[in-house]
Design a protein around this motif. Structure first.
Motif, PDB file in Angstrom:
ATOM      1  N   HIS A 100      57.975  55.389  37.455  1.00 17.45           N
ATOM      2  CA  HIS A 100      57.970  54.686  36.175  1.00 17.45           C
ATOM      3  C   HIS A 100      56.678  53.901  35.970  1.00 17.45           C
ATOM      4  N   HIS A 101      56.072  53.450  37.050  1.00 14.81           N
ATOM      5  CA  HIS A 101      54.825  52.697  36.908  1.00 14.81           C
ATOM      6  C   HIS A 101      53.676  53.602  36.480  1.00 14.81           C
ATOM      7  N   ARG A 102      53.889  54.927  36.546  1.00 12.59           N
ATOM      8  CA  ARG A 102      52.874  55.879  36.090  1.00 12.59           C
ATOM      9  C   ARG A 102      53.234  56.472  34.725  1.00 12.59           C
ATOM     10  N   PHE A 103      54.204  55.865  34.046  1.00 13.90           N
ATOM     11  CA  PHE A 103      54.683  56.413  32.775  1.00 13.90           C
ATOM     12  C   PHE A 103      53.558  56.594  31.767  1.00 13.90           C
ATOM     13  N   ALA A 104      52.708  55.593  31.612  1.00 12.75           N
ATOM     14  CA  ALA A 104      51.623  55.671  30.618  1.00 12.75           C
ATOM     15  C   ALA A 104      50.712  56.862  30.910  1.00 12.75           C
ATOM     16  N   GLU A 105      50.410  57.068  32.177  1.00 14.10           N
ATOM     17  CA  GLU A 105      49.541  58.193  32.555  1.00 14.10           C
ATOM     18  C   GLU A 105      50.217  59.538  32.282  1.00 14.10           C
ATOM     19  N   ILE A 106      51.498  59.631  32.647  1.00 15.70           N
ATOM     20  CA  ILE A 106      52.235  60.885  32.440  1.00 15.70           C
ATOM     21  C   ILE A 106      52.355  61.190  30.949  1.00 15.70           C
ATOM     22  N   LEU A 107      52.654  60.177  30.153  1.00 17.45           N
ATOM     23  CA  LEU A 107      52.776  60.356  28.705  1.00 17.45           C
ATOM     24  C   LEU A 107      51.438  60.780  28.102  1.00 17.45           C
ATOM     25  N   LYS A 108      50.356  60.177  28.564  1.00 13.87           N
ATOM     26  CA  LYS A 108      49.022  60.518  28.068  1.00 13.87           C
ATOM     27  C   LYS A 108      48.694  61.982  28.375  1.00 13.87           C
ATOM     28  N   ARG A 109      48.972  62.412  29.597  1.00  9.69           N
ATOM     29  CA  ARG A 109      48.692  63.798  29.980  1.00  9.69           C
ATOM     30  C   ARG A 109      49.533  64.772  29.161  1.00  9.69           C
ATOM     31  N   ALA A 110      50.823  64.439  28.992  1.00 10.15           N
ATOM     32  CA  ALA A 110      51.713  65.318  28.232  1.00 10.15           C
ATOM     33  C   ALA A 110      51.268  65.431  26.775  1.00 10.15           C
ATOM     34  N   SER A 111      50.925  64.298  26.164  1.00 13.33           N
ATOM     35  CA  SER A 111      50.524  64.313  24.750  1.00 13.33           C
ATOM     36  C   SER A 111      49.193  65.030  24.564  1.00 13.33           C
ATOM     37  N   GLU A 112      48.282  64.906  25.536  1.00 12.03           N
ATOM     38  CA  GLU A 112      46.994  65.602  25.441  1.00 12.03           C
ATOM     39  C   GLU A 112      47.174  67.110  25.549  1.00 12.03           C
ATOM     40  N   HIS A 113      48.063  67.561  26.419  1.00 17.26           N
ATOM     41  CA  HIS A 113      48.346  68.996  26.525  1.00 17.26           C
ATOM     42  C   HIS A 113      48.903  69.532  25.207  1.00 17.26           C
ATOM     43  N   ILE A 114      49.861  68.792  24.648  1.00 13.18           N
ATOM     44  CA  ILE A 114      50.472  69.218  23.387  1.00 13.18           C
ATOM     45  C   ILE A 114      49.435  69.219  22.263  1.00 13.18           C
ATOM     46  N   GLU A 115      48.592  68.212  22.235  1.00 11.95           N
ATOM     47  CA  GLU A 115      47.542  68.126  21.211  1.00 11.95           C
ATOM     48  C   GLU A 115      46.610  69.333  21.274  1.00 11.95           C
ATOM     49  N   ALA A 116      46.242  69.745  22.496  1.00 12.67           N
ATOM     50  CA  ALA A 116      45.296  70.850  22.663  1.00 12.67           C
ATOM     51  C   ALA A 116      45.892  72.195  22.294  1.00 12.67           C
ATOM     52  N   VAL A 117      47.209  72.292  22.255  1.00 17.40           N
ATOM     53  CA  VAL A 117      47.866  73.555  21.882  1.00 17.40           C
ATOM     54  C   VAL A 117      48.288  73.545  20.417  1.00 17.40           C
ATOM     55  N   PHE A 118      48.915  72.454  19.986  1.00 17.53           N
ATOM     56  CA  PHE A 118      49.542  72.425  18.659  1.00 17.53           C
ATOM     57  C   PHE A 118      48.787  71.601  17.618  1.00 17.53           C
ATOM     58  N   ALA A 119      47.728  70.899  18.014  1.00 15.58           N
ATOM     59  CA  ALA A 119      46.961  70.062  17.083  1.00 15.58           C
ATOM     60  C   ALA A 119      47.845  69.031  16.395  1.00 15.58           C
ATOM     61  N   VAL A 120      48.649  68.347  17.198  1.00 13.07           N
ATOM     62  CA  VAL A 120      49.459  67.233  16.716  1.00 13.07           C
ATOM     63  C   VAL A 120      49.182  66.028  17.614  1.00 13.07           C
ATOM     64  N   ASP A 121      49.296  64.833  17.039  1.00  9.86           N
ATOM     65  CA  ASP A 121      49.052  63.594  17.770  1.00  9.86           C
ATOM     66  C   ASP A 121      50.367  62.867  18.014  1.00  9.86           C
ATOM     67  N   LEU A 122      50.500  62.302  19.205  1.00  6.91           N
ATOM     68  CA  LEU A 122      51.656  61.457  19.485  1.00  6.91           C
ATOM     69  C   LEU A 122      51.337  60.049  18.987  1.00  6.91           C
ATOM     70  N   LEU A 130      46.299  77.226  12.815  1.00  8.95           N
ATOM     71  CA  LEU A 130      45.368  77.063  11.702  1.00  8.95           C
ATOM     72  C   LEU A 130      44.035  76.495  12.193  1.00  8.95           C
ATOM     73  N   THR A 131      44.085  75.474  13.040  1.00 11.66           N
ATOM     74  CA  THR A 131      42.850  74.871  13.539  1.00 11.66           C
ATOM     75  C   THR A 131      42.058  75.864  14.370  1.00 11.66           C
ATOM     76  N   THR A 132      42.759  76.699  15.114  1.00 11.63           N
ATOM     77  CA  THR A 132      42.095  77.738  15.903  1.00 11.63           C
ATOM     78  C   THR A 132      41.361  78.717  14.990  1.00 11.63           C
ATOM     79  N   VAL A 133      42.020  79.166  13.922  1.00  7.56           N
ATOM     80  CA  VAL A 133      41.393  80.093  12.978  1.00  7.56           C
ATOM     81  C   VAL A 133      40.186  79.432  12.314  1.00  7.56           C
ATOM     82  N   LEU A 134      40.331  78.166  11.931  1.00 12.64           N
ATOM     83  CA  LEU A 134      39.194  77.437  11.349  1.00 12.64           C
ATOM     84  C   LEU A 134      38.042  77.359  12.342  1.00 12.64           C
ATOM     85  N   GLY A 135      38.383  77.201  13.613  1.00 18.61           N
ATOM     86  CA  GLY A 135      37.354  77.148  14.649  1.00 18.61           C
ATOM     87  C   GLY A 135      36.613  78.457  14.802  1.00 18.61           C
TER      88      GLY A 135
END
Length: 274
Positions: free
Chosen positions: A109-131, A167-172
């Motif tokens: 639990h003391h690493r929650f912020a780090e785990i959440l950051k990693r998870a949200s960054e992975h999702i952002e890089a695939v789906f182009a959404v922000d947590l 869409l972002t991939t196609v734009l890229g």
């Protein structure tokens, strides 16, 4: 919890295809690591050296095993959290911090912020959404599309996963191709992501309809016939809404995250995007 796509596998597919598209346009310097080896002589007793070396190797293996186990556990919890976030998005349910903590072992639990950051960054890089945190008093979050696609990136009514990443991939790809990309180049790129025209996709349904009709109708893409082409050929350009809602630099930043690099690695495109 419903099994959803692994962002790790999707990210790997996108990284490979992004690298393929950007390889001819990317200026990358070569780095050489400083040598950590040296030659020296010793007059110490060889038997003592062997015993010390054996103990050092055993300690090293033990330390390495512990580090690998810890890293594997963090990776596993990151993957579980990604699945949880995507499930909540798909079901249009609020994302609560207290619920996220329930799927993470109390020891971490003391690493929650780090785990959440990693998870949200992975999702952002695939789906182009922000947590984003919606309510700081109750610690509720939501995944928000980087573009103003209907239904927060789902495009169609009802539940579903975001289409913003595609869409972002196609734009890229269009940007990498100089602002105008032949349709065959778009599909060559998407095929490396296992997205095929005419084949139903678990996220994008029928990708050809999404790209050539839906996103064109929404004015994110322009799709037109190449003049004097025989047989007929078609090409893609950015639509007016893409120009209004994003920028070359933002698209480049997305591609850089997929490739685990920085925007300036794409030298010519980076200069154009400035």
């Amino acid at each position: 919890m419903e099994e959803l796509p692994s962002t790790s596998s999707l990210l790997e597919d996108k990284s490979q295809s992004s690298s393929a598209t950007g390889s001819n346009s990317t200026s990358q310097g070569s780095l050489e690591a400083p040598s950590t080896t040296s030659t020296f002589s010793t007059t110490a007793d060889p038997t003592s050296d062997e015993e010390d070396s054996s103990q050092d190797e055993e300690d090293s293996r033990s330390s390495s095993s512990t580090e690998n186990t810890y890293r594997d556990t963090l990776n596993s919890m990151t993957s579980l959290l990604e699945q949880f976030l995507l499930c909540k998005y798909k079901m249009k349910q609020p994302i609560m911090k207290e619920d996220m903590l329930k799927i993470i072992h109390p020891r971490y639990h003391h690493r929650f912020a780090e785990i959440l950051k990693r998870a949200s960054e992975h999702i952002e890089a695939v789906f182009a959404v922000d947590l984003k945190e919606v309510d700081s008093t109750i610690h509720s979050y939501d995944l928000v599309s980087k573009l103003n696609l209907p239904n927060n990136g789902r495009v169609w009514v009802g539940r579903g996963l975001p289409k913003t990443g595609l869409l972002t991939t196609v734009l890229g790809v269009i940007f990498m191709k100089g602002g105008c990309a032949p349709e065959e180049d778009i599909w060559k790129f998407l095929n490396m992501m296992r997205v095929y025209a005419g084949r139903k996709h678990f996220i994008y349904r029928e990708p050809r309809k999404l790209i050539t009709r839906d996103l064109v109708t929404m004015k994110y893409l322009e799709y037109g016939h190449v003049a004097h082409s025989d047989p007929p050929r078609y090409e893609f350009l950015w639509g007016p809404r893409a120009h209004a809602e994003t920028s070359k630099m933002k698209v480049l930043e997305f591609l850089a995250k997929v490739n685990d690099t920085v925007p300036s690695a794409f030298s010519s495109q980076y200069e154009e995007a400035l």
